[in-house]
Enzyme design. Structure first.
Site, mmCIF file in Angstrom:
data_model
loop_
_atom_site.group_PDB
_atom_site.id
_atom_site.type_symbol
_atom_site.label_atom_id
_atom_site.label_comp_id
_atom_site.label_asym_id
_atom_site.label_seq_id
_atom_site.Cartn_x
_atom_site.Cartn_y
_atom_site.Cartn_z
ATOM 1 N N LYS A 112 0.823 -1.207 0.000
ATOM 2 C CA LYS A 112 0.000 0.000 0.000
ATOM 3 C C LYS A 112 0.854 1.252 0.000
ATOM 4 O O LYS A 112 0.502 2.253 -0.623
ATOM 5 C CB LYS A 112 -0.958 -0.008 1.202
ATOM 6 C CG LYS A 112 -2.032 -1.074 1.059
ATOM 7 C CD LYS A 112 -3.309 -0.783 1.811
ATOM 8 C CE LYS A 112 -4.348 -1.821 1.384
ATOM 9 N NZ LYS A 112 -5.613 -1.763 2.049
ATOM 10 N N LYS A 193 -4.668 -10.682 -5.941
ATOM 11 C CA LYS A 193 -5.847 -11.129 -5.189
ATOM 12 C C LYS A 193 -7.042 -10.228 -5.478
ATOM 13 O O LYS A 193 -6.871 -9.026 -5.738
ATOM 14 C CB LYS A 193 -5.560 -11.202 -3.685
ATOM 15 C CG LYS A 193 -5.689 -9.901 -2.947
ATOM 16 C CD LYS A 193 -5.979 -10.101 -1.465
ATOM 17 C CE LYS A 193 -6.247 -8.722 -0.860
ATOM 18 N NZ LYS A 193 -7.076 -8.704 0.299
ATOM 19 N N LYS A 196 -11.364 -5.261 -2.803
ATOM 20 C CA LYS A 196 -12.426 -4.251 -2.892
ATOM 21 C C LYS A 196 -11.917 -2.936 -3.466
ATOM 22 O O LYS A 196 -12.655 -2.202 -4.095
ATOM 23 C CB LYS A 196 -12.966 -3.931 -1.491
ATOM 24 C CG LYS A 196 -13.704 -5.038 -0.831
ATOM 25 C CD LYS A 196 -14.426 -4.472 0.394
ATOM 26 C CE LYS A 196 -14.099 -5.282 1.630
ATOM 27 N NZ LYS A 196 -13.028 -4.711 2.445
HETATM 28 N N1 AQP Z 1 -9.305 -12.266 -2.531
HETATM 29 C C1 AQP Z 1 -9.604 -12.811 -1.365
HETATM 30 N N2 AQP Z 1 -9.711 -14.149 -1.239
HETATM 31 C C2 AQP Z 1 -10.032 -14.721 -0.046
HETATM 32 N N3 AQP Z 1 -10.271 -14.001 1.069
HETATM 33 C C3 AQP Z 1 -10.187 -12.660 0.986
HETATM 34 N N4 AQP Z 1 -10.366 -11.670 1.893
HETATM 35 C C4 AQP Z 1 -10.166 -10.469 1.302
HETATM 36 N N5 AQP Z 1 -9.841 -10.640 0.009
HETATM 37 C C5 AQP Z 1 -9.847 -11.994 -0.220
HETATM 38 C C6 AQP Z 1 -10.743 -11.906 3.277
HETATM 39 O O1 AQP Z 1 -11.904 -11.126 3.544
HETATM 40 C C7 AQP Z 1 -11.878 -10.723 4.908
HETATM 41 C C8 AQP Z 1 -12.191 -9.265 4.984
HETATM 42 O O2 AQP Z 1 -11.200 -8.483 4.377
HETATM 43 P P1 AQP Z 1 -11.101 -6.924 4.672
HETATM 44 O O3 AQP Z 1 -12.189 -6.184 4.094
HETATM 45 O O4 AQP Z 1 -10.952 -6.713 6.135
HETATM 46 O O5 AQP Z 1 -9.760 -6.463 4.050
HETATM 47 P P2 AQP Z 1 -8.898 -6.999 2.925
HETATM 48 O O6 AQP Z 1 -8.343 -8.331 3.260
HETATM 49 O O7 AQP Z 1 -7.909 -5.938 2.674
HETATM 50 O O8 AQP Z 1 -9.973 -7.132 1.767
HETATM 51 P P3 AQP Z 1 -9.947 -6.453 0.364
HETATM 52 O O9 AQP Z 1 -11.117 -6.946 -0.383
HETATM 53 O O10 AQP Z 1 -8.623 -6.612 -0.281
HETATM 54 O O11 AQP Z 1 -10.215 -4.953 0.722
HETATM 55 P P4 AQP Z 1 -9.341 -3.655 0.453
HETATM 56 O O12 AQP Z 1 -9.175 -3.600 -1.027
HETATM 57 O O13 AQP Z 1 -10.273 -2.567 0.998
HETATM 58 O O14 AQP Z 1 -8.053 -3.778 1.199
HETATM 59 C C9 AQP Z 1 -10.529 -11.099 5.469
HETATM 60 O O15 AQP Z 1 -10.662 -12.275 6.238
HETATM 61 C C10 AQP Z 1 -9.702 -11.376 4.250
HETATM 62 O O16 AQP Z 1 -8.705 -12.335 4.492
#
Ligand code: AQP
Length: 329
Positions: A112, A193, A196
């Site tokens: 990030k 991966k 969001k």
């Molecule tokens: N691609 C993924 N595959 C499997 N699990 C995933 N998680 C996130 N992306 C994947 C799991 O979702 C839970 C919640 O995640 P989060 O919103 O707290 O943050 P994150 O992991 O940073 O999710 P994102 O989608 O990548 O969000 P942004 O882009 O906002 O940072 C966690 O248990 C995570 O492991």
């Protein structure tokens, strides 16, 4: 007494099938085996700028999605992190025992901070807040996707360090990854991966995408130059599509191989799209029902906060006493 499970999701952007398969689906399955606490981690979301209006709406949307996915509020507490003040307080206490080098080593921080010119200090401290989320409830088990594994290890290191400096205070949490779906990759780029914060419209299937949008996104997913599925020689795009199908359908490896070996990519995509659309349909229906009662989600969050606050307060007080900080008797 049942062991305690804790996990959370940030109310940032649209929840996607990676969040569902890596986290939510698994929570629903295991919730009755534990005393379960599931958090909407809004203090994490503000580590990057969020429009206040949107954030308020996303917190309610995410709560409704937890419910629609099958989190049972009679059994499991659903909590907006910021309503339990101890999360932020404990995060500060833990910050003071965390060597800064541990934080600079986190791969999510590196990714990030490299992607942006200036970042807030919150991005660096994010894993300490996450450790506080877990340790404040003395959670035994934390189910997460693979991307959060390193942060979980850090939470354990922080707990261990605190315990060795000040005496046994925190339970050592265990990481629990799902067998399939722990790392769902982007449909447009299967090397990355699914996330969001990724903006491309073909990147992720959101949980509230209508069936025609789901089909369109999956039919456009990146595969490779082979014509058909070969389990011997498989590119990351095809592997990702198969993993999505398997995780939604709860199929075994054997079933997958027998059904998909030799299938042309066009047919594979159609079957994946139908599986995803059919699996999300009941969730979307429940979401519509839940959100038809405008006060319901607020009531769930108020109840959740009330249920878990005594646990959180008692842990924060214990940590403060251990550190010698003044606490009112
Ligand atoms: N691609 C993924 N595959 C499997 N699990 C995933 N998680 C996130 N992306 C994947 C799991 O979702 C839970 C919640 O995640 P989060 O919103 O707290 O943050 P994150 O992991 O940073 O999710 P994102 O989608 O990548 O969000 P942004 O882009 O906002 O940072 C966690 O248990 C995570 O492991």
């Amino acid at each position: 007494m049942k062991p305690r499970v804790l996990s959370g999701v940030q109310p940032s952007g649209n929840l996607h099938i990676g969040n569902y398969l890596g986290a939510l689906k698994n929570w629903v399955k295991i919730q009755y085996d534990y005393e379960s606490i599931f958090c909407i981690v809004d203090l994490h979301a503000i580590t990057v700028y969020q429009s206040p209006e949107e954030l308020r709406a996303k917190i309610l949307e995410l709560t409704a999605l937890f419910l629609a996915a099958g989190i049972d509020p009679k059994h499991s507490a659903i909590v907006a992190q910021s309503t339990v003040h101890g999360h932020a307080e404990l995060a500060w206490l833990l910050t003071c025992v965390t060597p800064e080098g541990w934080l600079y080593r986190m791969t999510q921080y590196k990714a990030k901070s490299e992607a942006q010119e200036t970042i807030g200090a919150g991005i660096l401290l994010y894993p300490v807040l996450m450790a506080a989320d877990i340790l404040i409830y003395q959670a035994n088990v934390v189910p997460v996707g693979e991307d959060q594994k390193q942060h979980l290890e850090l939470a354990r290191d922080i707990a261990q360090r605190f315990n060795s400096l000040y005496g046994e205070t925190f339970v050592m949490p265990e990481t629990r990854l799902p067998a399939v779906g722990a790392r769902v990759m982007g449909l447009d780029d299967p090397e990355k991966k699914m996330s969001k914060s990724e903006k491309g419209s073909g990147h992720a299937v959101a949980l509230l995408d209508p069936p025609n949008v789901i089909r369109k996104k999956i039919m456009r997913a990146t595969t490779d130059s082979n014509p058909a599925v070969s389990f011997e020689n498989m590119g990351p795009g095809v592997r990702n599509l198969l993993a999505i199908f398997q995780a939604f359908g709860d199929w075994t490896d054997d079933q997958m191989k027998r059904h998909f070996e030799g299938m042309r990519y066009g047919d594979l995509k159609k079957q994946v799209a139908e599986m995803v659309a059919a699996s999300l349909e009941p969730l979307q229906q429940r979401y519509r029902e839940i959100t038809a009662d405008p006060g319901y989600v607020d009531r769930i969050l108020a109840e959740g906060c009330e249920r878990v606050s005594p646990i959180a307060n008692s842990t924060v007080n214990l940590a403060k006493r251990r550190m010698g900080i003044y606490t009112r008797s």
